[in-house]
Design a protein around this motif. Structure first.
Motif, PDB file in Angstrom:
ATOM      1  N   ALA A   8      46.297 -45.990  30.185  1.00  0.00           N
ATOM      2  CA  ALA A   8      45.809 -44.644  30.493  1.00  0.00           C
ATOM      3  C   ALA A   8      45.118 -44.676  31.858  1.00  0.00           C
ATOM      4  O   ALA A   8      43.895 -44.720  31.944  1.00  0.00           O
ATOM      5  CB  ALA A   8      44.844 -44.163  29.413  1.00  0.00           C
ATOM      6  N   PRO A   9      45.888 -44.682  32.946  1.00  0.00           N
ATOM      7  CA  PRO A   9      45.276 -44.756  34.275  1.00  0.00           C
ATOM      8  C   PRO A   9      44.293 -43.601  34.485  1.00  0.00           C
ATOM      9  O   PRO A   9      44.592 -42.455  34.132  1.00  0.00           O
ATOM     10  CB  PRO A   9      46.472 -44.634  35.224  1.00  0.00           C
ATOM     11  N   PRO A  10      43.107 -43.875  35.053  1.00  0.00           N
ATOM     12  CA  PRO A  10      42.072 -42.840  35.150  1.00  0.00           C
ATOM     13  C   PRO A  10      42.127 -41.968  36.398  1.00  0.00           C
ATOM     14  O   PRO A  10      41.172 -41.258  36.679  1.00  0.00           O
ATOM     15  CB  PRO A  10      40.781 -43.661  35.131  1.00  0.00           C
ATOM     16  N   TRP A  11      43.234 -41.983  37.153  1.00  0.00           N
ATOM     17  CA  TRP A  11      43.342 -41.215  38.390  1.00  0.00           C
ATOM     18  C   TRP A  11      44.287 -40.029  38.229  1.00  0.00           C
ATOM     19  O   TRP A  11      45.421 -40.162  37.750  1.00  0.00           O
ATOM     20  CB  TRP A  11      43.850 -42.098  39.531  1.00  0.00           C
ATOM     21  N   GLY A  12      43.847 -38.886  38.704  1.00  0.00           N
ATOM     22  CA  GLY A  12      44.610 -37.662  38.520  1.00  0.00           C
ATOM     23  C   GLY A  12      45.996 -37.678  39.108  1.00  0.00           C
ATOM     24  O   GLY A  12      46.954 -37.176  38.514  1.00  0.00           O
ATOM     25  N   SER A  13      46.156 -38.265  40.300  1.00  0.00           N
ATOM     26  CA  SER A  13      47.458 -38.184  40.967  1.00  0.00           C
ATOM     27  C   SER A  13      48.541 -38.982  40.247  1.00  0.00           C
ATOM     28  O   SER A  13      49.727 -38.722  40.426  1.00  0.00           O
ATOM     29  CB  SER A  13      47.358 -38.624  42.433  1.00  0.00           C
ATOM     30  N   PHE A  32      46.412 -42.056  45.252  1.00  0.00           N
ATOM     31  CA  PHE A  32      46.446 -41.491  46.609  1.00  0.00           C
ATOM     32  C   PHE A  32      47.633 -40.532  46.770  1.00  0.00           C
ATOM     33  O   PHE A  32      48.270 -40.494  47.812  1.00  0.00           O
ATOM     34  CB  PHE A  32      46.493 -42.587  47.683  1.00  0.00           C
ATOM     35  N   GLY A  33      47.922 -39.773  45.719  1.00  0.00           N
ATOM     36  CA  GLY A  33      49.016 -38.809  45.776  1.00  0.00           C
ATOM     37  C   GLY A  33      48.568 -37.458  46.337  1.00  0.00           C
ATOM     38  O   GLY A  33      47.428 -37.282  46.784  1.00  0.00           O
ATOM     39  N   SER A  34      49.473 -36.486  46.309  1.00  0.00           N
ATOM     40  CA  SER A  34      49.219 -35.189  46.949  1.00  0.00           C
ATOM     41  C   SER A  34      48.054 -34.439  46.293  1.00  0.00           C
ATOM     42  O   SER A  34      47.307 -33.726  46.976  1.00  0.00           O
ATOM     43  CB  SER A  34      50.486 -34.326  46.905  1.00  0.00           C
ATOM     44  N   SER A  35      47.880 -34.581  44.981  1.00  0.00           N
ATOM     45  CA  SER A  35      46.777 -33.878  44.321  1.00  0.00           C
ATOM     46  C   SER A  35      45.422 -34.415  44.780  1.00  0.00           C
ATOM     47  O   SER A  35      44.431 -33.676  44.801  1.00  0.00           O
ATOM     48  CB  SER A  35      46.900 -33.972  42.801  1.00  0.00           C
ATOM     49  N   LEU A  85      44.847 -35.392  47.861  1.00  0.00           N
ATOM     50  CA  LEU A  85      44.633 -34.751  49.158  1.00  0.00           C
ATOM     51  C   LEU A  85      44.090 -33.336  48.977  1.00  0.00           C
ATOM     52  O   LEU A  85      43.218 -32.891  49.733  1.00  0.00           O
ATOM     53  CB  LEU A  85      45.938 -34.723  49.959  1.00  0.00           C
ATOM     54  N   GLU A  86      44.562 -32.638  47.949  1.00  0.00           N
ATOM     55  CA  GLU A  86      44.052 -31.294  47.656  1.00  0.00           C
ATOM     56  C   GLU A  86      42.587 -31.363  47.223  1.00  0.00           C
ATOM     57  O   GLU A  86      41.774 -30.505  47.610  1.00  0.00           O
ATOM     58  CB  GLU A  86      44.904 -30.640  46.560  1.00  0.00           C
ATOM     59  N   LEU A  87      42.245 -32.374  46.427  1.00  0.00           N
ATOM     60  CA  LEU A  87      40.848 -32.557  46.018  1.00  0.00           C
ATOM     61  C   LEU A  87      39.974 -32.849  47.233  1.00  0.00           C
ATOM     62  O   LEU A  87      38.867 -32.312  47.369  1.00  0.00           O
ATOM     63  CB  LEU A  87      40.741 -33.695  44.998  1.00  0.00           C
ATOM     64  N   ARG A  88      40.464 -33.689  48.141  1.00  0.00           N
ATOM     65  CA  ARG A  88      39.692 -34.013  49.344  1.00  0.00           C
ATOM     66  C   ARG A  88      39.491 -32.778  50.220  1.00  0.00           C
ATOM     67  O   ARG A  88      38.429 -32.612  50.822  1.00  0.00           O
ATOM     68  CB  ARG A  88      40.385 -35.135  50.122  1.00  0.00           C
ATOM     69  N   ASP A  89      40.495 -31.916  50.295  1.00  0.00           N
ATOM     70  CA  ASP A  89      40.344 -30.660  51.035  1.00  0.00           C
ATOM     71  C   ASP A  89      39.238 -29.800  50.409  1.00  0.00           C
ATOM     72  O   ASP A  89      38.411 -29.210  51.126  1.00  0.00           O
ATOM     73  CB  ASP A  89      41.659 -29.872  51.047  1.00  0.00           C
ATOM     74  N   PHE A  90      39.238 -29.735  49.079  1.00  0.00           N
ATOM     75  CA  PHE A  90      38.207 -28.986  48.353  1.00  0.00           C
ATOM     76  C   PHE A  90      36.828 -29.558  48.674  1.00  0.00           C
ATOM     77  O   PHE A  90      35.880 -28.815  48.976  1.00  0.00           O
ATOM     78  CB  PHE A  90      38.494 -29.059  46.847  1.00  0.00           C
ATOM     79  N   MET A  91      36.714 -30.883  48.628  1.00  0.00           N
ATOM     80  CA  MET A  91      35.427 -31.537  48.886  1.00  0.00           C
ATOM     81  C   MET A  91      34.958 -31.291  50.316  1.00  0.00           C
ATOM     82  O   MET A  91      33.781 -31.025  50.558  1.00  0.00           O
ATOM     83  CB  MET A  91      35.545 -33.039  48.611  1.00  0.00           C
ATOM     84  N   GLN A  92      35.889 -31.349  51.247  1.00  0.00           N
ATOM     85  CA  GLN A  92      35.533 -31.129  52.647  1.00  0.00           C
ATOM     86  C   GLN A  92      35.100 -29.681  52.886  1.00  0.00           C
ATOM     87  O   GLN A  92      34.115 -29.422  53.585  1.00  0.00           O
ATOM     88  CB  GLN A  92      36.713 -31.488  53.553  1.00  0.00           C
ATOM     89  N   GLN A 139      38.946 -26.012  37.045  1.00  0.00           N
ATOM     90  CA  GLN A 139      40.210 -25.306  36.810  1.00  0.00           C
ATOM     91  C   GLN A 139      41.371 -25.891  37.600  1.00  0.00           C
ATOM     92  O   GLN A 139      42.466 -26.073  37.062  1.00  0.00           O
ATOM     93  CB  GLN A 139      39.985 -23.842  37.216  1.00  0.00           C
ATOM     94  N   GLN A 140      41.129 -26.220  38.861  1.00  0.00           N
ATOM     95  CA  GLN A 140      42.213 -26.630  39.749  1.00  0.00           C
ATOM     96  C   GLN A 140      42.364 -28.140  39.905  1.00  0.00           C
ATOM     97  O   GLN A 140      43.445 -28.620  40.259  1.00  0.00           O
ATOM     98  CB  GLN A 140      41.994 -26.016  41.144  1.00  0.00           C
ATOM     99  N   HIS A 141      41.299 -28.893  39.640  1.00  0.00           N
ATOM    100  CA  HIS A 141      41.332 -30.308  40.000  1.00  0.00           C
ATOM    101  C   HIS A 141      41.120 -31.281  38.838  1.00  0.00           C
ATOM    102  O   HIS A 141      41.637 -32.388  38.889  1.00  0.00           O
ATOM    103  CB  HIS A 141      40.304 -30.585  41.097  1.00  0.00           C
TER     104      HIS A 141
END
Length: 205
Positions: free
Chosen positions: A86-91, A101-104, A106-113, A153-155
């Motif tokens: 059960a890998p603990p990473w969303g991507s 380090f998948g596309s999702s 990068l979307e989370l990092r955009d949200f954080m930034q 909701q999104q991440h």
């Protein structure tokens, strides 16, 4: 609303630490005692007595197996070197290549930034780790609650159900199965309390 923010603040930090840090680390020793004695149940009155007993049984049984077994379970579930059940990473779940380090991410990092959310990590690692994201939810509940709904909701809720489903299926890792059952119940409750509509996404694992 304040009740759910308190729950996210408390349990986000507690569960986040236990999912992210190895059980022998200092910050988790007091948390293990909290679960061993069932003190968490006071804040989970939305759960049926039967559900609380099921979770407590897993937690108590897992802790009773001793520190060495807890460390071994943590290593097997979240570190490796063997394939993680059960890998603990969303991507891993959201990216069709099933990679970290998948596309999702990068979307989370955009949200954080965008919202000036900084994690102080010891090394370059993906921020979409389930434990880190629970701690991030706690931070948002305490500091930027206006961004909390979007984050959940999104991440987080887009993939956490699948991760927890796979974790709970690991019957022999008793303590972490208990944590998975509790996390599942809490995330469902938070979603309900905040009236979140989670987008339907495809899981690749």
């Amino acid at each position: 609303m304040n009740t759910v923010l308190t729950s996210i603040s408390q349990f986000g930090r507690i569960l986040g630490s236990l999912f992210y840090h190895a059980p022998e680390q200092v910050q988790n020793q007091s948390l293990l005692a909290l679960f061993q004695h069932g003190e968490w149940q006071v804040s989970c009155d939305f759960l049926s007595q039967a559900k609380r007993e099921q979770i407590q049984h897993c937690l108590t049984q897992g802790i009773a197996q001793g520190q060495a077994q807890l460390n071994e379970d943590f290593q097997a579930l979240f570190i490796g070197p063997n394939s993680l059940p059960a890998p603990p990473w969303g991507s891993v779940y959201l990216d069709k290549e099933t990679v970290i380090f998948g596309s999702s991410l990068l979307e989370l990092r955009d949200f954080m930034q965008t919202y000036h959310i900084n994690l102080e990590l010891a090394q370059n690692e993906p921020e979409d780790h389930f434990g880190l994201m629970l701690m991030m939810a706690a931070w948002l509940a305490e500091n930027q609650p206006e961004q909390l709904n979007e984050f959940l909701q999104q991440h987080l809720l887009t993939w956490s159900g699948r991760f927890l489903e796979l974790l709970i299926a690991e019957q022999h890792h008793t303590f972490y199965r208990g944590l998975g059952l509790l996390s599942q119940a809490l995330l469902d409750n938070w979603q309900q309390q905040l009236q979140l509509e989670v987008p339907k996404v495809r899981w690749y694992r």
